[in-house]
Design an enzyme around this catalytic site. Structure first.
Site, PDB file in Angstrom:
ATOM      1  N   TYR A 282       0.621  -1.252   0.029  1.00  0.00           N
ATOM      2  CA  TYR A 282      -0.075  -0.038   0.030  1.00  0.00           C
ATOM      3  C   TYR A 282       0.854   1.168  -0.146  1.00  0.00           C
ATOM      4  CZ  TYR A 282      -4.864  -1.874   0.481  1.00  0.00           C
ATOM      5  OH  TYR A 282      -5.821  -2.396   0.204  1.00  0.00           O
TER       6      TYR A 282
ATOM      7  N   LYS B 235       3.045 -15.343   1.596  1.00  0.00           N
ATOM      8  CA  LYS B 235       3.312 -16.200   0.272  1.00  0.00           C
ATOM      9  C   LYS B 235       5.149 -16.353   0.367  1.00  0.00           C
ATOM     10  CE  LYS B 235       1.469 -17.127  -3.215  1.00  0.00           C
ATOM     11  NZ  LYS B 235       1.120 -18.521  -3.495  1.00  0.00           N
TER      12      LYS B 235
ATOM     13  N   ASP C 258      -2.805 -17.972  -0.030  1.00  0.00           N
ATOM     14  CA  ASP C 258      -3.863 -18.769  -0.980  1.00  0.00           C
ATOM     15  C   ASP C 258      -4.439 -19.892  -0.073  1.00  0.00           C
ATOM     16  OD1 ASP C 258      -1.534 -20.041  -1.213  1.00  0.00           O
ATOM     17  OD2 ASP C 258      -1.666 -20.496  -3.216  1.00  0.00           O
TER      18      ASP C 258
ATOM     19  N   ASP D 262      -6.556  -6.943   3.603  1.00  0.00           N
ATOM     20  CA  ASP D 262      -7.490  -6.636   2.792  1.00  0.00           C
ATOM     21  C   ASP D 262      -8.485  -7.381   2.123  1.00  0.00           C
ATOM     22  OD1 ASP D 262      -9.188  -4.240   1.839  1.00  0.00           O
ATOM     23  OD2 ASP D 262      -8.147  -4.625  -0.119  1.00  0.00           O
TER      24      ASP D 262
ATOM     25  N   ASP E 181     -12.227  -9.175   3.599  1.00  0.00           N
ATOM     26  CA  ASP E 181     -13.755  -9.039   2.675  1.00  0.00           C
ATOM     27  C   ASP E 181     -13.840 -10.572   2.844  1.00  0.00           C
ATOM     28  OD1 ASP E 181     -13.435  -6.397   1.986  1.00  0.00           O
ATOM     29  OD2 ASP E 181     -14.088  -6.665   0.269  1.00  0.00           O
TER      30      ASP E 181
END
Ligand code: IPM
Ligand code: MN
Length: 371
Positions: free
Chosen positions: A142, A193, A226, A250, A254
């Site tokens: 970000y 990751k 993932d 983020d 959601d």
């Protein structure tokens, strides 16, 4: 009782409508519990850009820095699609997070029993769900530099975002995760990751060391982000605290929001470090959902995530635990009474709008505080 200052930043779209419902609850706190909250309202996002030429003005930033807590609605909308990137509505929120150093973003996903059937997942998968996503909020891709689109001069361009974390940034979010887990079920799952990204490898290393050196009594697990996302949908109750970076956080939050039935249900707290001198921490509370321009102005928005964000504020900024519990219980009871906004409507329930929902919660909140 000393006064407590709240800066209200309703923002754009449904932000203004849901903030009105929070002001009702603050009114109840002042009336019934003599809480002494003083509120001030300022602009942020696209509405601030229209009126003041920037998504957040320096004057509003100064008020945010000085307030005991900031309550934030939502920003953005198609109206501002054409504004320069630096002045887009979201830049106001990002500036608040960065300059207030709100590095720890708590996004609890709790399934209210009354809403277990509103989720797209099976009841048994999400009934009783109570997990906490802890998202790093001031670093990573970000904010990393360079962040640019470069013209290569040969008809091609190159876009760059930079994913970057330093030791102290990972240490402090890891500590926050373990400290939170201590008050819960004692388990932290770190997601990155490491199989692809150096920053993931490093994240894993630092979280592992903080665990070994400072919190050996707690449980730490690692997931590739993932696979973690997959497990979050398959069997979310295996998690307690999930700690992850800004971008994965983020996305994963959601996903977690939808486990609870509606994006309209999820509150969040963004916290800074405790100041050694004052013992206070900077804090901003906001719903996880956005400005929902499609329903803005229709009076249909679900204000519960915004109201639950105030409850988090009572808990984390003001140590008003009894009041926070009462407000959360008022929300749960309103849902149990079958009072629903359209997003969580179910057969046999009564559909209300934003105002009706805010009133229903306020009435129960008042009764609890008075009782
Ligand atoms: C969130 C939002 C923000 C983010 C946007 C509005 C900048 O999606 O708080 O999750 O990406 O962090
Ligand atoms: Mn988001």
């Amino acid at each position: 009782m000393a006064s407590k200052t709240l800066l209200l930043l309703p923002g754009d779209g449904i932000g203004t409508e849901i903030m009105v419902e929070v002001e009702k609850q603050i009114g109840v706190l002042n009336d019934v519990a003599g809480a002494g909250f003083e509120t001030e309202t300022a602009l942020v996002g696209g509405t601030a850009y229209d009126a003041e030429g920037a998504p957040i003005s320096d004057a509003t930033m100064a008020k945010a820095q000085a307030a005991d807590a900031v309550l934030f609605g939502a920003v953005g909308g198609p109206k501002w699609n054409g504004v320069p990137y630096e002045k887009r509505p979201e830049a106001g929120l990002l500036r608040l997070r960065k300059e207030m150093e709100l590095f720890a973003n708590l996004r609890p996903a709790i399934c209210y029993p009354a809403l277990a059937d509103a989720s797209s997942l099976k009841r048994e998968v999400i009934e009783g769900l109570d997990i906490l996503i802890l998202r790093e909020l001031t670093g990573g891709v970000y904010f990393g530099e360079p962040k640019e689109i470069v013209d290569l001069g040969n008809g091609q361009k190159r876009a760059v975002d930079t994913q970057v974390y330093e030791t102290y940034e990972i240490e402090r979010i890891a500590r926050a995760a373990f400290d939170l887990a201590k008050t819960r079920r004692g388990k932290v799952t770190s997601m990155e990751k490491r199989n692809v990204m150096k920053s993931g490898l490093f994240w894993n290393e630092v979280v592992t060391r903080v665990h070994r050196e400072e919190y050996p009594e707690m449980t730490l697990e690692h997931e590739l982000a993932d696979a973690g996302g997959m497990k979050l949908v398959k069997a979310p109750k295996q998690f307690d605290v999930i700690v992850t970076d800004n971008l994965f956080g983020d996305m994963l939050s959601d996903i977690a929001a939808m486990l609870t039935g509606s994006l309209g249900m999820l509150p969040s707290a963004s916290l800074g470090a405790v100041d050694a001198k004052t013992g206070k921490r900077k804090a901003l509370y906001e719903p996880v959902h956005g400005s929902a321009p499609d329903i803005a102005g229709t009076g249909k928005a679900n204000p519960l995530a915004m109201i639950a964000s105030l409850a988090m504020g009572l808990r984390y900024s003001f140590e008003m635990i009894r009041e926070a519990d009462a407000l959360e219980a008022a929300i749960a009871e309103t849902l149990e009474a079958g009072i629903r906004t359209g997003d969580v409507m179910a057969p046999g329930c009564t559909e209300v709008g934003t105002t009706g929902m805010g009133d229903a919660v306020a009435e129960r909140f008042r009764a609890k505080l008075a009782g």
